[in-house]
Motif scaffolding. Structure first.
Motif, PDB file in Angstrom:
ATOM      1  N   MET A  29      72.066  81.434  32.634  1.00  0.00           N
ATOM      2  CA  MET A  29      70.652  81.566  32.317  1.00  0.00           C
ATOM      3  C   MET A  29      69.941  82.262  33.470  1.00  0.00           C
ATOM      4  O   MET A  29      70.117  81.916  34.627  1.00  0.00           O
ATOM      5  CB  MET A  29      70.055  80.184  32.074  1.00  0.00           C
ATOM      6  N   GLN A  30      69.123  83.239  33.137  1.00  0.00           N
ATOM      7  CA  GLN A  30      68.391  83.982  34.151  1.00  0.00           C
ATOM      8  C   GLN A  30      67.137  83.221  34.564  1.00  0.00           C
ATOM      9  O   GLN A  30      66.573  82.466  33.775  1.00  0.00           O
ATOM     10  CB  GLN A  30      68.000  85.355  33.624  1.00  0.00           C
ATOM     11  N   PRO A  31      66.681  83.418  35.808  1.00  0.00           N
ATOM     12  CA  PRO A  31      65.461  82.740  36.239  1.00  0.00           C
ATOM     13  C   PRO A  31      64.250  83.246  35.455  1.00  0.00           C
ATOM     14  O   PRO A  31      64.206  84.392  35.024  1.00  0.00           O
ATOM     15  CB  PRO A  31      65.352  83.100  37.720  1.00  0.00           C
ATOM     16  N   VAL A  32      63.293  82.381  35.279  1.00  0.00           N
ATOM     17  CA  VAL A  32      62.087  82.722  34.543  1.00  0.00           C
ATOM     18  C   VAL A  32      61.073  83.304  35.521  1.00  0.00           C
ATOM     19  O   VAL A  32      60.669  82.649  36.469  1.00  0.00           O
ATOM     20  CB  VAL A  32      61.514  81.482  33.831  1.00  0.00           C
ATOM     21  N   ASN A  33      60.684  84.555  35.301  1.00  0.00           N
ATOM     22  CA  ASN A  33      59.762  85.235  36.198  1.00  0.00           C
ATOM     23  C   ASN A  33      58.304  85.031  35.813  1.00  0.00           C
ATOM     24  O   ASN A  33      57.427  85.528  36.501  1.00  0.00           O
ATOM     25  CB  ASN A  33      60.074  86.728  36.252  1.00  0.00           C
ATOM     26  N   LEU A  34      58.045  84.325  34.731  1.00  0.00           N
ATOM     27  CA  LEU A  34      56.670  84.130  34.301  1.00  0.00           C
ATOM     28  C   LEU A  34      55.871  83.371  35.351  1.00  0.00           C
ATOM     29  O   LEU A  34      54.732  83.719  35.634  1.00  0.00           O
ATOM     30  CB  LEU A  34      56.611  83.378  32.971  1.00  0.00           C
ATOM     31  N   PHE A  35      56.475  82.362  35.956  1.00  0.00           N
ATOM     32  CA  PHE A  35      55.755  81.584  36.962  1.00  0.00           C
ATOM     33  C   PHE A  35      55.459  82.434  38.195  1.00  0.00           C
ATOM     34  O   PHE A  35      54.399  82.315  38.791  1.00  0.00           O
ATOM     35  CB  PHE A  35      56.539  80.329  37.344  1.00  0.00           C
ATOM     36  N   MET A  36      56.391  83.294  38.571  1.00  0.00           N
ATOM     37  CA  MET A  36      56.156  84.184  39.706  1.00  0.00           C
ATOM     38  C   MET A  36      55.023  85.168  39.373  1.00  0.00           C
ATOM     39  O   MET A  36      54.149  85.421  40.201  1.00  0.00           O
ATOM     40  CB  MET A  36      57.420  84.958  40.056  1.00  0.00           C
ATOM     41  N   LEU A  37      55.034  85.694  38.171  1.00  0.00           N
ATOM     42  CA  LEU A  37      53.989  86.619  37.741  1.00  0.00           C
ATOM     43  C   LEU A  37      52.628  85.926  37.703  1.00  0.00           C
ATOM     44  O   LEU A  37      51.625  86.472  38.167  1.00  0.00           O
ATOM     45  CB  LEU A  37      54.331  87.188  36.364  1.00  0.00           C
ATOM     46  N   ALA A  38      52.592  84.707  37.197  1.00  0.00           N
ATOM     47  CA  ALA A  38      51.333  83.955  37.140  1.00  0.00           C
ATOM     48  C   ALA A  38      50.831  83.642  38.547  1.00  0.00           C
ATOM     49  O   ALA A  38      49.627  83.698  38.809  1.00  0.00           O
ATOM     50  CB  ALA A  38      51.529  82.661  36.354  1.00  0.00           C
ATOM     51  N   THR A  39      51.748  83.332  39.457  1.00  0.00           N
ATOM     52  CA  THR A  39      51.353  83.080  40.843  1.00  0.00           C
ATOM     53  C   THR A  39      50.782  84.324  41.482  1.00  0.00           C
ATOM     54  O   THR A  39      49.751  84.282  42.159  1.00  0.00           O
ATOM     55  CB  THR A  39      52.570  82.594  41.660  1.00  0.00           C
ATOM     56  N   ARG A  40      51.435  85.457  41.250  1.00  0.00           N
ATOM     57  CA  ARG A  40      50.940  86.716  41.811  1.00  0.00           C
ATOM     58  C   ARG A  40      49.564  87.058  41.254  1.00  0.00           C
ATOM     59  O   ARG A  40      48.683  87.503  41.987  1.00  0.00           O
ATOM     60  CB  ARG A  40      51.930  87.843  41.519  1.00  0.00           C
ATOM     61  N   GLN A  41      49.350  86.842  39.960  1.00  0.00           N
ATOM     62  CA  GLN A  41      48.044  87.126  39.386  1.00  0.00           C
ATOM     63  C   GLN A  41      46.990  86.163  39.930  1.00  0.00           C
ATOM     64  O   GLN A  41      45.859  86.566  40.206  1.00  0.00           O
ATOM     65  CB  GLN A  41      48.058  87.054  37.863  1.00  0.00           C
ATOM     66  N   ALA A  42      47.346  84.897  40.113  1.00  0.00           N
ATOM     67  CA  ALA A  42      46.391  83.932  40.666  1.00  0.00           C
ATOM     68  C   ALA A  42      46.004  84.321  42.091  1.00  0.00           C
ATOM     69  O   ALA A  42      44.832  84.200  42.473  1.00  0.00           O
ATOM     70  CB  ALA A  42      46.981  82.523  40.636  1.00  0.00           C
ATOM     71  N   GLU A  43      46.959  84.799  42.872  1.00  0.00           N
ATOM     72  CA  GLU A  43      46.651  85.263  44.232  1.00  0.00           C
ATOM     73  C   GLU A  43      45.711  86.465  44.186  1.00  0.00           C
ATOM     74  O   GLU A  43      44.761  86.562  44.962  1.00  0.00           O
ATOM     75  CB  GLU A  43      47.929  85.616  44.984  1.00  0.00           C
ATOM     76  N   TRP A  44      45.987  87.400  43.260  1.00  0.00           N
ATOM     77  CA  TRP A  44      45.132  88.577  43.119  1.00  0.00           C
ATOM     78  C   TRP A  44      43.732  88.166  42.670  1.00  0.00           C
ATOM     79  O   TRP A  44      42.734  88.674  43.180  1.00  0.00           O
ATOM     80  CB  TRP A  44      45.756  89.549  42.121  1.00  0.00           C
ATOM     81  N   LEU A  45      43.653  87.242  41.718  1.00  0.00           N
ATOM     82  CA  LEU A  45      42.348  86.776  41.248  1.00  0.00           C
ATOM     83  C   LEU A  45      41.569  86.092  42.375  1.00  0.00           C
ATOM     84  O   LEU A  45      40.353  86.252  42.477  1.00  0.00           O
ATOM     85  CB  LEU A  45      42.517  85.814  40.068  1.00  0.00           C
ATOM     86  N   SER A  46      42.278  85.368  43.224  1.00  0.00           N
ATOM     87  CA  SER A  46      41.623  84.730  44.360  1.00  0.00           C
ATOM     88  C   SER A  46      41.045  85.777  45.316  1.00  0.00           C
ATOM     89  O   SER A  46      39.919  85.633  45.802  1.00  0.00           O
ATOM     90  CB  SER A  46      42.620  83.840  45.089  1.00  0.00           C
ATOM     91  N   ALA A  47      41.807  86.837  45.564  1.00  0.00           N
ATOM     92  CA  ALA A  47      41.311  87.922  46.431  1.00  0.00           C
ATOM     93  C   ALA A  47      40.118  88.613  45.791  1.00  0.00           C
ATOM     94  O   ALA A  47      39.135  88.943  46.474  1.00  0.00           O
ATOM     95  CB  ALA A  47      42.423  88.923  46.708  1.00  0.00           C
TER      96      ALA A  47
END
Length: 126
Positions: A1-19
């Protein structure tokens, strides 16, 4: 099973939204400062396209692109910046619109992560 990148993508977007929220708050705070130039962060699409290696189409119909290719549309801001008599470029109406966009994006990001997390828990429980 491959790792789920959705959480990484959501984290990156949350960081961008914070900036972005920080830049909008700074613009609003300096709305009356003579000579202040309004700032904004680059669009999330550009930030994401730099790390496109984390996303890859696994099927020819995914993302509307060929396998292995992902294309993002760059959204240009169609609002013009006005220079006020104090040589300040902050327009409060535009900044409040941006603040609303950030809030809605945070809410959507949270809802997607919450739904995905619930789905993963359901699949693990069986």
């Amino acid at each position: 099973m491959q790792p789920v990148n959705l959480f990484m993508l959501a984290t990156r977007q949350a960081e961008w939204l914070s900036a972005r929220q920080t830049s909008v708050a700074g613009n609003i705070a300096n709305a009356n400062t003579p000579g202040y130039k309004a700032v904004d962060v680059e669009p999330f699409e550009k930030v994401l396209s730099r790390s496109v290696s984390t996303l890859a189409a696994t099927h020819a119909t995914h993302f509307g692109a060929k396998a292995g290719e992902v294309s993002f549309r760059n959204r240009e801001d169609d609002r013009t910046t006005a220079t006020l008599p104090s040589k300040n470029t902050v327009v409060l109406e535009q900044e409040l619109i941006k603040a609303g966009e950030v809030r809605r994006s945070f809410e959507m990001n949270t809802a997607i992560v919450k739904a995905f997390h619930r789905m993963m828990l359901m699949s693990v429980k069986g």
